[in-house]
Motif scaffolding. Structure first.
Motif, PDB file in Angstrom:
ATOM      1  N   ALA A   1       0.811  -1.219   0.000  1.00 41.93           N
ATOM      2  CA  ALA A   1       0.000   0.000   0.000  1.00 41.93           C
ATOM      3  C   ALA A   1       0.843   1.266   0.000  1.00 41.93           C
ATOM      4  CB  ALA A   1      -0.934   0.013   1.203  1.00 41.93           C
ATOM      5  N   GLY A   2       2.126   1.132   0.318  1.00 48.45           N
ATOM      6  CA  GLY A   2       2.996   2.297   0.383  1.00 48.45           C
ATOM      7  C   GLY A   2       4.004   2.160   1.507  1.00 48.45           C
ATOM      8  N   PRO A   3       4.923   3.104   1.646  1.00 42.91           N
ATOM      9  CA  PRO A   3       5.968   3.010   2.670  1.00 42.91           C
ATOM     10  C   PRO A   3       5.419   3.168   4.083  1.00 42.91           C
ATOM     11  CG  PRO A   3       6.077   5.112   1.523  1.00 42.91           C
ATOM     12  CD  PRO A   3       5.079   4.289   0.785  1.00 42.91           C
ATOM     13  N   PHE A   4       6.035   2.434   4.997  1.00 46.67           N
ATOM     14  CA  PHE A   4       5.712   2.498   6.413  1.00 46.67           C
ATOM     15  C   PHE A   4       7.007   2.885   7.119  1.00 46.67           C
ATOM     16  CE2 PHE A   4       5.417   0.634  10.641  1.00 46.67           C
ATOM     17  CZ  PHE A   4       4.124   0.959  11.048  1.00 46.67           C
ATOM     18  N   ALA A   5       7.106   4.138   7.550  1.00 49.12           N
ATOM     19  CA  ALA A   5       8.343   4.663   8.119  1.00 49.12           C
ATOM     20  C   ALA A   5       8.244   4.738   9.632  1.00 49.12           C
ATOM     21  CB  ALA A   5       8.652   6.043   7.553  1.00 49.12           C
ATOM     22  N   VAL A   6       9.296   4.250  10.297  1.00 50.00           N
ATOM     23  CA  VAL A   6       9.414   4.301  11.750  1.00 50.00           C
ATOM     24  C   VAL A   6      10.625   5.172  12.075  1.00 50.00           C
ATOM     25  CG1 VAL A   6       9.710   2.965  13.862  1.00 50.00           C
ATOM     26  CG2 VAL A   6       8.489   1.962  11.920  1.00 50.00           C
ATOM     27  N   LEU A   7      10.388   6.301  12.737  1.00 49.35           N
ATOM     28  CA  LEU A   7      11.433   7.290  12.975  1.00 49.35           C
ATOM     29  C   LEU A   7      11.654   7.455  14.475  1.00 49.35           C
ATOM     30  CD1 LEU A   7      10.052   9.799  10.350  1.00 49.35           C
ATOM     31  CD2 LEU A   7      12.006   8.277  10.048  1.00 49.35           C
ATOM     32  N   PRO A   8      12.890   7.316  14.949  1.00 54.56           N
ATOM     33  CA  PRO A   8      13.145   7.282  16.399  1.00 54.56           C
ATOM     34  C   PRO A   8      12.945   8.638  17.071  1.00 54.56           C
ATOM     35  CG  PRO A   8      15.224   7.346  15.191  1.00 54.56           C
ATOM     36  CD  PRO A   8      14.137   7.200  14.163  1.00 54.56           C
ATOM     37  N   LEU A   9      12.368   8.587  18.266  1.00 53.26           N
ATOM     38  CA  LEU A   9      12.196   9.757  19.118  1.00 53.26           C
ATOM     39  C   LEU A   9      12.919   9.512  20.442  1.00 53.26           C
ATOM     40  CD1 LEU A   9       8.373  10.463  18.596  1.00 53.26           C
ATOM     41  CD2 LEU A   9      10.297  11.667  17.535  1.00 53.26           C
ATOM     42  N   PRO A  10      13.149  10.557  21.239  1.00 50.25           N
ATOM     43  CA  PRO A  10      13.786  10.347  22.540  1.00 50.25           C
ATOM     44  C   PRO A  10      13.022   9.337  23.387  1.00 50.25           C
ATOM     45  CG  PRO A  10      13.757  12.679  21.998  1.00 50.25           C
ATOM     46  CD  PRO A  10      12.938  11.987  20.957  1.00 50.25           C
ATOM     47  N   GLY A  11      13.768   8.500  24.117  1.00 49.86           N
ATOM     48  CA  GLY A  11      13.142   7.452  24.913  1.00 49.86           C
ATOM     49  C   GLY A  11      12.711   6.288  24.039  1.00 49.86           C
ATOM     50  N   ASN A  12      11.894   5.419  24.580  1.00 47.98           N
ATOM     51  CA  ASN A  12      11.373   4.279  23.822  1.00 47.98           C
ATOM     52  C   ASN A  12      10.113   4.682  23.071  1.00 47.98           C
ATOM     53  OD1 ASN A  12      13.456   2.932  25.022  1.00 47.98           O
ATOM     54  ND2 ASN A  12      12.207   1.340  25.983  1.00 47.98           N
ATOM     55  N   ARG A  13      10.288   5.628  22.171  1.00 51.19           N
ATOM     56  CA  ARG A  13       9.165   6.160  21.391  1.00 51.19           C
ATOM     57  C   ARG A  13       9.605   6.318  19.944  1.00 51.19           C
ATOM     58  NH1 ARG A  13       8.643  11.132  22.492  1.00 51.19           N
ATOM     59  NH2 ARG A  13       6.436  11.428  22.033  1.00 51.19           N
ATOM     60  N   SER A  14       8.641   6.220  19.036  1.00 52.59           N
ATOM     61  CA  SER A  14       8.920   6.418  17.614  1.00 52.59           C
ATOM     62  C   SER A  14       7.758   7.149  16.954  1.00 52.59           C
ATOM     63  CB  SER A  14       9.142   5.080  16.894  1.00 52.59           C
ATOM     64  OG  SER A  14      10.330   4.453  17.331  1.00 52.59           O
ATOM     65  N   SER A  15       8.094   7.924  15.928  1.00 57.69           N
ATOM     66  CA  SER A  15       7.099   8.597  15.112  1.00 57.69           C
ATOM     67  C   SER A  15       6.831   7.740  13.878  1.00 57.69           C
ATOM     68  CB  SER A  15       7.614   9.979  14.696  1.00 57.69           C
ATOM     69  OG  SER A  15       6.706  10.611  13.816  1.00 57.69           O
ATOM     70  N   LEU A  16       5.577   7.617  13.503  1.00 58.83           N
ATOM     71  CA  LEU A  16       5.194   6.810  12.349  1.00 58.83           C
ATOM     72  C   LEU A  16       4.662   7.679  11.221  1.00 58.83           C
ATOM     73  CD1 LEU A  16       3.185   3.854  13.964  1.00 58.83           C
ATOM     74  CD2 LEU A  16       5.647   4.037  13.595  1.00 58.83           C
ATOM     75  N   VAL A  17       5.064   7.351  10.003  1.00 56.90           N
ATOM     76  CA  VAL A  17       4.427   7.894   8.799  1.00 56.90           C
ATOM     77  C   VAL A  17       4.008   6.669   7.990  1.00 56.90           C
ATOM     78  CG1 VAL A  17       4.628   9.382   6.796  1.00 56.90           C
ATOM     79  CG2 VAL A  17       5.926   9.919   8.869  1.00 56.90           C
ATOM     80  N   TRP A  18       2.729   6.374   8.020  1.00 55.37           N
ATOM     81  CA  TRP A  18       2.169   5.106   7.555  1.00 55.37           C
ATOM     82  C   TRP A  18       1.277   5.380   6.347  1.00 55.37           C
ATOM     83  CZ3 TRP A  18      -1.308   2.074  11.548  1.00 55.37           C
ATOM     84  CH2 TRP A  18      -1.965   1.014  10.916  1.00 55.37           C
ATOM     85  N   THR A  19       1.708   4.946   5.179  1.00 59.75           N
ATOM     86  CA  THR A  19       0.974   5.217   3.943  1.00 59.75           C
ATOM     87  C   THR A  19      -0.005   4.090   3.627  1.00 59.75           C
ATOM     88  OG1 THR A  19       2.894   6.400   3.062  1.00 59.75           O
ATOM     89  CG2 THR A  19       1.209   5.748   1.483  1.00 59.75           C
ATOM     90  N   GLU A  20      -1.246   4.482   3.353  1.00 59.18           N
ATOM     91  CA  GLU A  20      -2.290   3.539   2.947  1.00 59.18           C
ATOM     92  C   GLU A  20      -3.149   4.185   1.862  1.00 59.18           C
ATOM     93  OE1 GLU A  20      -3.096   0.445   3.794  1.00 59.18           O
ATOM     94  OE2 GLU A  20      -1.615   0.138   5.410  1.00 59.18           O
ATOM     95  N   LYS A  21      -3.917   3.377   1.164  1.00 57.18           N
ATOM     96  CA  LYS A  21      -4.924   3.937   0.276  1.00 57.18           C
ATOM     97  C   LYS A  21      -5.849   4.814   1.103  1.00 57.18           C
ATOM     98  CE  LYS A  21      -4.832   0.108  -3.037  1.00 57.18           C
ATOM     99  NZ  LYS A  21      -5.596  -1.001  -3.667  1.00 57.18           N
ATOM    100  N   THR A  22      -6.318   5.902   0.514  1.00 58.61           N
ATOM    101  CA  THR A  22      -7.043   6.915   1.278  1.00 58.61           C
ATOM    102  C   THR A  22      -8.232   6.341   2.038  1.00 58.61           C
ATOM    103  OG1 THR A  22      -6.333   8.699  -0.190  1.00 58.61           O
ATOM    104  CG2 THR A  22      -8.334   9.066   1.090  1.00 58.61           C
TER     105      THR A  22
END
Length: 412
Positions: free
Chosen positions: A217-238
Motif C-alpha cells: 500500500a505504500g511506505p511504512f516509516a518508523v522514525l526514532p524519538l527520545p526514549g522508547n518512542r517512535s514517530s510513524l508515517v504510515w501510507t495507505e490507500k485513502t
C-alpha cells in the motif's frame, strides 16, 4: 483602507505564513541584516505553537542553518539523532522482512545525517527568535488579496487593513491562496494515498535506528524519538487510512502490529492519529514581480524520502542569501533580476526531488512480483556500493548540489 498604526510605511519583506518556513525565513533575514523590516501574517495565533505533538526529520544541513539562526542548541538537547537506517521490502503477510539496504547515520566528523525534533519545541524557538529580532507579527491575521505595482505590493488583510511591502513571500502551504492569486499554475496529481501520522511507545529501545518498510500500500516509516518512542508515517490507500484513523484503539493497534512487527516489544499508541492526503504539487514558477514562493507553497511531494520540510529550509537559505546580498549592494529585493536568481537556484532541485519521490512511490507502492524482484535486486546492489550509498547519505543530509551558506553552517 487603513494601515496598522506604528508600522513602517513600507516593509522590505512581508511573509504570509508563520510555520517553520515562514518563521525561519524571517529569522534568517533579520539575523543577517537587522536593518531589514520584516512582517509575518498568519491566520493562527502564535500562542499555540507548543501544542503540536508531532516531530519532524531535520537533515544535517538544516540543523546547521538552525544553528546559525541561534535555535539549534536549544533543540538539540531534546532531539533524537538518527544513527542508522534500514530499508525492507515485503508483503504484509510475510513473517520475515529481509533488510535489503542499510545506511550508517553519519555524514562527516560524527555528525548524524538527520535528527528527529519535536515540533512543539522547534516552532516556539523560531517564534521567540523572530520576536527578539524585531519581526512584526499580524497573527491571527489573514491575507485577503494583493496588488502589485512597479515598486511595491499593496497587501490587504481580512480586517480591511493594508500593508505595503517591497517583496511579498507566500509561505502559506500546499493550498496557497496567494499562489493562486498570483496566477501561478501547478503540476499536480493525487496519489489516492493518505499518510497516517502518530506516535507509539515500545518496550525495547530503538537505538536511534530509522526503518522504512516498503509494503504494497505504500511506505511504512518508523522514525526514532527520545526514549522508547517512535514517530510513524504510515501510507495507505485513502479509504483504508480514513477507516483506520476512525477505528477503535484495539483495531488500530492490531493493524499497526501487523506492519510494525514485534522486534521492539509491546506497542502502545502515544498521541493522536491523523491522516493527510498525499499528492504531488509543483509550482510552474517560483517567482513573479515582487512575489516569491517558498516551502509547500512551491512544492508538495510524497514523504517517501522524508525531504518535504528540508526542501523548504533549502528555499529559506537560498532566498535569504539572495535578498541579503541584494540589500548589501543597494539593489531592490523585489526586482525580477534578484528573484530570478532564487528561482534558478531552487526550481530544478525541487523538480528533480519531485520526480524522484514520484518514481519511488510508484515503484514501491505495488505488489507485482516481477517489479518486486527487480527493485529488490537494485536495493541489494546499492547496498554493496559504498560510493553510491555515500551519495544517498549526502542527498539525505541536504548537502547535494550548490548549497547556500546557511546550510553549510556559514553566516550570510
Amino acid at each position: 483602507m487603513a494601515q496598522p498604526e506604528g508600522q513602517p510605511d513600507i516593509f522590505d519583506v512581508v511573509i504570509a505564513g508563520g510555520g517553520y518556513v515562514g518563521l525561519s525565513l524571517a529569522v534568517a533575514l533579520k539575523t543577517a541584516d537587522p536593518s531589514a523590516s520584516c512582517a509575518i501574517i498568519d491566520p493562527k495565533p502564535m500562542d499555540d505553537l507548543h501544542k503540536d505533538p508531532r516531530a519532524s526529520a531535520i537533515a544535517a544541513a538544516a540543523s546547521r542553518m538552525l544553528s546559525q539562526l541561534g535555535v539549534w542548541d536549544t533543540l538539540k538537547e531534546k532531539a533524537q539523532p538518527i544513527n542508522e537506517m534500514i530499508v525492507t521490502d515485503s508483503k504484509l503477510r510475510d513473517s520475515v522482512r529481509p533488510v535489503f539496504l542499510t545506511f550508517d547515520g553519519e555524514t562527516t566528523d560524527g555528525e548524524p545525517f538527520a535528527h528527529m525534533v519535536p515540533n512543539g519545541l522547534m516552532m516556539p524557538a523560531l517564534y521567540e527568535a523572530a520576536q527578539k529580532l524585531g519581526v512584526v507579527f499580524f497573527a491571527p491575521g489573514m491575507a485577503e488579496t494583493f496588488r502589485t505595482h512597479s515598486n511595491h505590493v499593496d497587501l490587504v488583510l481580512a480586517d480591511g487593513s493594508e500593508l505595503r511591502t517591497r517583496l511579498l513571500v507566500a509561505a502559506d502551504g500546499v493550498r496557497s491562496k496567494l499562489r493562486d492569486l498570483a496566477g501561478i499554475r501547478t503540476v499536480d496529481w493525487d496519489y489516492g494515498q493518505s499518510g497516517i501520522v502518530t506516535t507509539v511507545k515500545h518496550e525495547r529501545p530503538h537505538l536511534g535506528r530509522a526503518e522504512e518498510h516498503f509494503l504494497p500500500a505504500g511506505p511504512f516509516a518508523v522514525l526514532p524519538l527520545p526514549g522508547n518512542r517512535s514517530s510513524l508515517v504510515w501510507t495507505e490507500k485513502t479509504a483504508d487510512a480514513d477507516r483506520l484513523v476512525r477505528s477503535d484503539d484495539f483495531t488500530f493497534e492490531l493493524e499497526l502490529e501487523r506492519r510494525f512487527g514485534h522486534h521492539l516489544g509491546t506497542l502502545e499508541i502515544d498521541g493522536p492519529r491523523r491522516a493527510y492526503p498525499l499528492g504531488l504539487k509543483l509550482a510552474r514558477e517560483f517567482v513573479k514581480p515582487r512575489f516569491a514562493l517558498v516551502g509547500d507553497a512551491a512544492h508538495g511531494i510524497h514523504p517517501i524520502a522524508g525531504q518535504g520540510l528540508n526542501l523548504g529550509f533549502k528555499d529559506v537559505a537560498a532566498l535569504a542569501e539572495v535578498l541579503v546580498d541584494a540589500r548589501r549592494l543597494g539593489q531592490d529585493v523585489g526586482g525580477m533580476d534578484i528573484l530570478e536568481r532564487y528561482q534558478r537556484w531552487r526550481r530544478f532541485d525541487t523538480f528533480q526531488m519531485g520526480v524522484v519521490t514520484d518514481v519511488l512511490n510508484r515503484l514501491f507502492s505495488n505488489d507485482i512480483d516481477v517489479i518486486r524482484a527487480v527493485r529488490d535486486f537494485g536495493l541489494g546492489l546499492v547496498d554493496r556500493m559504498p560510493k553510491l550509498k555515500s551519495q544517498f547519505i549526502k542527498e539525505a543530509s541536504g548537502f547535494a548540489g550548490p548549497v547556500p551558506k546557511l546550510l553549510s553552517g556559514e553566516p550570510i
